[in-house]
Design an enzyme around this catalytic site. Structure first.
Site, short mmCIF file in Angstrom:
data_model
loop_
_atom_site.label_atom_id
_atom_site.label_comp_id
_atom_site.label_asym_id
_atom_site.label_seq_id
_atom_site.Cartn_x
_atom_site.Cartn_y
_atom_site.Cartn_z
NE ARG A 167 26.24 34.33 9.74
CZ ARG A 167 27.18 35.21 8.81
NH1 ARG A 167 26.58 35.74 7.96
NH2 ARG A 167 28.33 35.23 9.14
CB SER A 198 24.23 39.37 6.51
OG SER A 198 25.02 40.19 6.08
CD GLU A 212 16.15 48.45 8.98
OE1 GLU A 212 16.09 49.73 9.34
OE2 GLU A 212 17.32 48.14 8.62
CG PHE A 265 19.21 47.24 12.11
CD1 PHE A 265 19.74 48.44 12.76
CD2 PHE A 265 20.20 46.33 11.58
CE1 PHE A 265 21.03 48.71 12.67
CE2 PHE A 265 21.55 46.87 11.12
CZ PHE A 265 21.90 47.98 12.06
CG HIS A 295 25.05 39.33 12.27
ND1 HIS A 295 24.30 38.57 11.44
CD2 HIS A 295 26.19 39.79 11.64
CE1 HIS A 295 25.32 38.15 10.36
NE2 HIS A 295 26.26 39.11 10.46
CG ASP A 354 30.16 45.50 12.11
OD1 ASP A 354 31.20 45.83 11.43
OD2 ASP A 354 29.17 44.73 11.39
NE ARG A 368 30.45 38.49 11.13
CZ ARG A 368 31.79 38.79 11.47
NH1 ARG A 368 32.05 39.35 12.43
NH2 ARG A 368 32.43 38.80 10.46
#
Lengths: 327, 303
Positions: A22, A49, A70, A95, A121, A129, A179
């Site tokens: 990322r 992020s 989104e 998402f 991610h 998570d 991530r």
């Protein structure tokens, strides 16, 4: 494929240390933003992020914070594209795909608009998570859509090149990255052409076709087997769609067996894309390293990769299986 | 026909037609209704009610209000952009696009047929002039319009963005995501128009899933709200001209245009005795004959 494999060849790809994919995305977005004023970036409350703060800081007038909405972000991106902008819509992969599939289908792909969906991610390595956020179905969802290009780079450096390439390309694109910090090992000499895979390691006994973080592990597996006298061709299949049919057929023809490796469900991912090409052109034994029709869970990325059988050892095991089936 | 031809052949475009008097516009609205009935009866499928109910608004927009040129679609520097979010009323859009000069009237013969430019719901993939994006799956158009309004503003363009929606469509949550973002970004160049007919496929909006208090909801989301009779061309034009006079708007505006589903043909209008409506039904041959007789012929002539 009778060439002798030397340590120098394989050593071409050594890790320069761990770096997040990322990060590569955010840096490349800034670079492209400087060159092309049509590029605009959208993010749904995950700017940090996604490492988009660089772009936001330098081009505040071209950055659109959409908040936690989104569906609105994807359709807004389509609207921006109708005015000639090149929108980059970004969020976590969960998402940016499944949640907004209908928006992507109608407003982006069917409408053939120049929207780039860039998602971080993805997969189990999102980690702690847990399963709600660990999407393992996104590649399948996106490759099912007509006109969609699906790109899954393998490290920081390739994510930079991939980001630049998709922003040159005209048409809908899904770019998937992740991530964690992972080995950064590819070089700019490799180049990046959408739809053209890269052979990272020559071999004649079996081919491992991998994408994302599994490419480095495939390379590790190939190096381990070198010592046992088994030569493994490693292909970095950074574009899942359009898939590099020629490279797959050549690999099947030259090595007679294929192992696929991906951080994604076995159903609908890279493995099935490769199997489709082989089944229609040159059937050979295929083994798949992938998540086997289950959801993930909370945990440290490496512990999860171990539990869900996405390690170098798992690739080795599937290589042995493939070799047995071949003979 | 032949939607594989891209871009749409220039020689097939019509003459750019604008109308100045209210009488001419009313006559055109009648012709547009005739077109809708004839297209739908011919294809024996499609959405009659909303198409008839919005005929006056579409006529006013394309022949009077919009700053546009059918032959410079996507090239017009400061042209307005129009998005139809409730894509199922495509027939009325196709009629005004053809009659204002975007494409040949002949296309109206092929609604919903294989290889036709005129798909059941609007699409841009064939390159048909006048349509920027596909719509049909409800609730997405206002978000698209927000994106377009941001895009035009970034480039300093003077054109405004229109988004047409249905009232039943506003049951979709995404409409309110879009509404929130339009107010947040102070999109004074965005105008929403809601077909406020209290009808949707399963019955009256107030019965299916009430959207009231509708105007209050828009105001609460940061929009200015105007109301008008959407079947009174003069009233609609006055409303739009009034709001467009103010060039310093910093809030998005929504026009809640009260209409009657099926307007113009009494036996298609509003709620039927059995509680159904003409949302998603096409006229039969007999319906067509009766409806055309009621509407009467116009100076513009049928396609």
């Amino acid at each position: 494929m009778g060439e002798k494999i030397t340590i120098e060849q394989t050593a071409k790809y050594s890790s320069r240390g761990n770096k997040a994919t990322r990060t590569g995305f955010g840096e490349a977005l800034l670079e492209v933003g400087r060159q092309n004023p049509s590029v605009v970036a959208l993010c749904a409350d995950l700017t940090g992020s996604l490492n988009m703060n660089l772009f936001r800081k330098e081009f505040p007038e071209r950055f659109i914070q959409t908040g936690i909405a989104e569906a609105n972000m994807i359709s807004m991106s389509a609207g921006l594209a109708t005015t000639g902008k090149i929108p980059v819509a970004s969020s976590f992969a969960v998402f940016a795909t499944g949640r907004v599939f209908d928006q992507i289908r109608q407003s982006v792909c069917y409408s053939n608009l120049n929207v780039k969906i860039c998602a971080s991610h993805a997969g189990l390595t999102l980690g702690e998570d847990g399963a709600t956020h660990q999407i393992l179905e996104d590649i399948g969802l996106m490759r099912s859509l007509p006109r969609m290009t699906v790109v899954v780079p393998c490290d920081y450096s390739e994510t930079k090149r991939a980001t630049k390439a998709i922003l040159e390309h005209v048409g809908p694109v899904y770019l998937r990255f992740g991530r964690p910090n992972v080995p950064d090992f590819t070089s700019d000499e490799d180049g990046f052409e959408i739809g053209k895979s890269i052979e990272l390691h020559p071999g004649k006994d079996v081919t491992v076709i991998a994408c994302g973080i599994m490419v480095w592990k495939a390379l590790e597996a190939a190096r381990i087997l070198e010592k046992e006298g088994v030569t493994v061709r490693v292909i970095n299949m950074h574009t899942i769609k359009p898939i590099d049919t020629l490279a797959i057929v050549r690999a099947a023809n030259d090595t007679g067996a294929i192992v696929t490796a991906e951080e994604h469900q076995m159903y609908t991912g890279l493995g099935e894309a490769v199997a489709n090409v082989c089944a229609r052109n040159i059937p050979v034994p295929i083994e798949m390293v992938a998540v086997e029709d289950t959801f993930g869970e909370s945990g440290k990325p490496d512990d999860l990769l171990k539990k869900y059988k996405l390690t170098t050892e798992d690739i080795l095991e599937k290589i042995y299986l493939a070799l047995r089936r071949k003979s | 026909m032949g939607k594989h031809l891209k871009p749409y052949p220039q020689e097939k475009r019509g003459k750019h037609l604008q109308l100045s008097t209210i009488d001419e516009l009313k006559d055109m609205a009648r012709q547009v209704r005739r077109d809708v009935i004839r297209m739908l009866a011919k294809s024996n499928s499609g959405h009659t009610g909303g198409s008839l109910g919005m005929a006056d608004i579409f006529t006013a927009l394309y022949f009077r209000i919009l700053q546009h040129h059918p032959h410079q679609f996507r090239q017009g520097a400061d042209h307005d952009m129009l998005f139809l979010s409730n894509g199922h009323i495509a027939p009325v859009w196709y009629s005004v696009l053809a009659r204002s000069g975007y494409f040949s009237l002949d296309e109206l013969n092929y609604l919903r047929e294989v290889d036709s430019y005129l798909q059941g719901h609007p699409t841009c993939e064939s390159g048909l002039p006048g349509i920027h994006i596909a719509s049909g799956s409800l609730g997405q158009g206002l978000s698209v319009a927000v994106g377009a309004a941001l895009g035009l503003r970034m480039d300093g363009k003077k054109g405004e963005v229109f988004c047409l929606m249905g009232d039943g469509e506003c049951q979709e949550g995404q409409i309110w995501e879009a509404a929130m973002s339009a107010a947040h970004y102070q999109l004074g160049n965005l105008i929403g128009i809601v077909d406020y007919n209290n009808q949707q496929i399963d019955g009256e909006v107030s019965d299916v899933m009430d959207v009231e208090p509708f105007a209050d909801k828009w105001r609460a989301f940061g929009w200015d709200v105007l109301t008008c009779d959407g079947n009174d061309i003069e009233h609609f034009i006055d409303t739009l001209e009034y709001l467009r006079k103010d060039k310093s708007r910093t809030k998005p505006v929504v026009v809640l245009a009260t209409t009657v589903m099926g307007k113009g043909v009494p036996f298609f209008e509003g709620t039927m005795p059995d509680k159904s409506n003409w949302h998603g039904k096409a006229p039969s041959k007999e319906d067509e004959v009766k409806a055309l007789e009621i509407l009467g012929i116009t100076v513009f002539g049928d396609f």
